[in-house]
Design a protein around this motif. Sequence first.
Motif, PDB file in Angstrom:
ATOM      1  N   UNK A  60       0.830  -1.209   0.000  1.00 21.86           N
ATOM      2  CA  UNK A  60       0.000   0.000   0.000  1.00 21.86           C
ATOM      3  C   UNK A  60       0.859   1.252   0.000  1.00 21.86           C
ATOM      4  N   UNK A  61       1.914   1.262   0.805  1.00 24.51           N
ATOM      5  CA  UNK A  61       2.794   2.427   0.844  1.00 24.51           C
ATOM      6  C   UNK A  61       3.503   2.633  -0.501  1.00 24.51           C
ATOM      7  N   UNK A  62       3.922   1.542  -1.127  1.00 19.76           N
ATOM      8  CA  UNK A  62       4.581   1.662  -2.421  1.00 19.76           C
ATOM      9  C   UNK A  62       3.634   2.209  -3.478  1.00 19.76           C
ATOM     10  N   UNK A  63       2.371   1.725  -3.477  1.00 23.80           N
ATOM     11  CA  UNK A  63       1.388   2.206  -4.435  1.00 23.80           C
ATOM     12  C   UNK A  63       1.050   3.679  -4.192  1.00 23.80           C
ATOM     13  N   UNK A  64       0.934   4.077  -2.916  1.00 23.30           N
ATOM     14  CA  UNK A  64       0.641   5.472  -2.594  1.00 23.30           C
ATOM     15  C   UNK A  64       1.774   6.390  -3.044  1.00 23.30           C
ATOM     16  N   UNK A  65       3.017   5.993  -2.828  1.00 20.72           N
ATOM     17  CA  UNK A  65       4.151   6.808  -3.282  1.00 20.72           C
ATOM     18  C   UNK A  65       4.191   6.916  -4.797  1.00 20.72           C
ATOM     19  N   UNK A  66       3.826   5.821  -5.486  1.00 18.29           N
ATOM     20  CA  UNK A  66       3.820   5.845  -6.944  1.00 18.29           C
ATOM     21  C   UNK A  66       2.762   6.808  -7.473  1.00 18.29           C
ATOM     22  N   UNK A  67       1.569   6.796  -6.860  1.00 15.06           N
ATOM     23  CA  UNK A  67       0.521   7.722  -7.272  1.00 15.06           C
ATOM     24  C   UNK A  67       0.916   9.169  -6.980  1.00 15.06           C
ATOM     25  N   UNK A  68       1.572   9.380  -5.847  1.00 16.97           N
ATOM     26  CA  UNK A  68       2.009  10.728  -5.488  1.00 16.97           C
ATOM     27  C   UNK A  68       3.020  11.266  -6.497  1.00 16.97           C
ATOM     28  N   UNK A  69       3.988  10.443  -6.889  1.00 11.02           N
ATOM     29  CA  UNK A  69       4.973  10.892  -7.870  1.00 11.02           C
ATOM     30  C   UNK A  69       4.337  11.153  -9.226  1.00 11.02           C
ATOM     31  N   UNK A  70       3.346  10.326  -9.609  1.00 10.92           N
ATOM     32  CA  UNK A  70       2.671  10.547 -10.881  1.00 10.92           C
ATOM     33  C   UNK A  70       1.929  11.877 -10.893  1.00 10.92           C
TER      34      UNK A  70
END
Length: 337
Positions: A60-70
């Motif tokens: 979940x943390x990895x997916x949230x960081x990926x969305x934030x960078x996008x």
Amino acid sequence: MSGPGSMASGAAGSAEGPGPVDGARAPEQALFPPGFSVSEIKNKQRRHFMFLRWKQQQRKEKLANKKKRRKEREALGDKAPPKPVPKTIENQRVYDETTVDPNDEEVAFDESTDEFAPYFNRQTVPKILITTSDRPRGRTVRFCEQLSTIIPNSHVYYRRGLALKRIIPQCISRDFTDLIVINEDRKIPNGLVLSHLPDGPTAHFRMSSVRLRKEIKRKGKEPTEHQPEVILNNFTTRLGHSIGRMFASLFPHDPQFIGRQVATFHNQRDYIFFRFHRYIFKSEKKVGIQELGPRFTLKLRSLQKGTFDSKFGEYEWIHKVCFSVMISGWALKILAF
């Protein structure tokens, strides 16, 4: 008396904290503190349960960081910084100082005077002898037979107890240009010795991941007798040049393109992957490939000057593990003496 399941569920409920009161949602808290270690949990079921929750939280943390960078990249538009290059084994490798330029004059001079120069000057025609260790089993015999269908003008003969030092002079007198010996252990091919005749060099490879034709899924039809094309990838060092020229000298110069067959030697992380394919033109822009087999992987163990000589041969290169074994063997002989 409550069982392990009730203990796990009760502990999970206490870890999540109290539920919402009067419809208000409680703020989300971190499930695991920074110094948390799953290995400290003694109960096996509880430890497995908490490990799965920890993995879920990491995703979940990895997916949230990926969305934030996008979102940040979309907001910046053209001013967004370039994407970071992912770390791989290949781009993290230390640069090899022995990597050479193919157009180097010194390399060109060495290649014009080495043992393979007669082949590349079209003075000799490849003629290969394929043999095995003593008393080969069925899998090794089938592998040799399939290997002979890949390499044109190759012949399979069985050792019948003859030593390699006796076989090599007979090969030279019969105009063979290369000798391939397939070794086996516990009925499985595990080694390959390739000796270029009459003056060497001799390479010893460890063989693994051998797959015969019937063991390959979605394979094509049997290969034809057309001379295949040869592809050599990533043989860029001085040692790689020697090994690549050794493999190239096994095949005739002029491939028959009508057969659409390709033999590939791909060097990656010092492993040599062999594949044999047939390519098919689906349209003017699309091409499909079919693997014909067999396939195998090689790892170079040593490169020896001249023909095979296990006692008095001079080695150009030895794998460090093999060298340490040889040194320890010599030490034991000296102590015994």
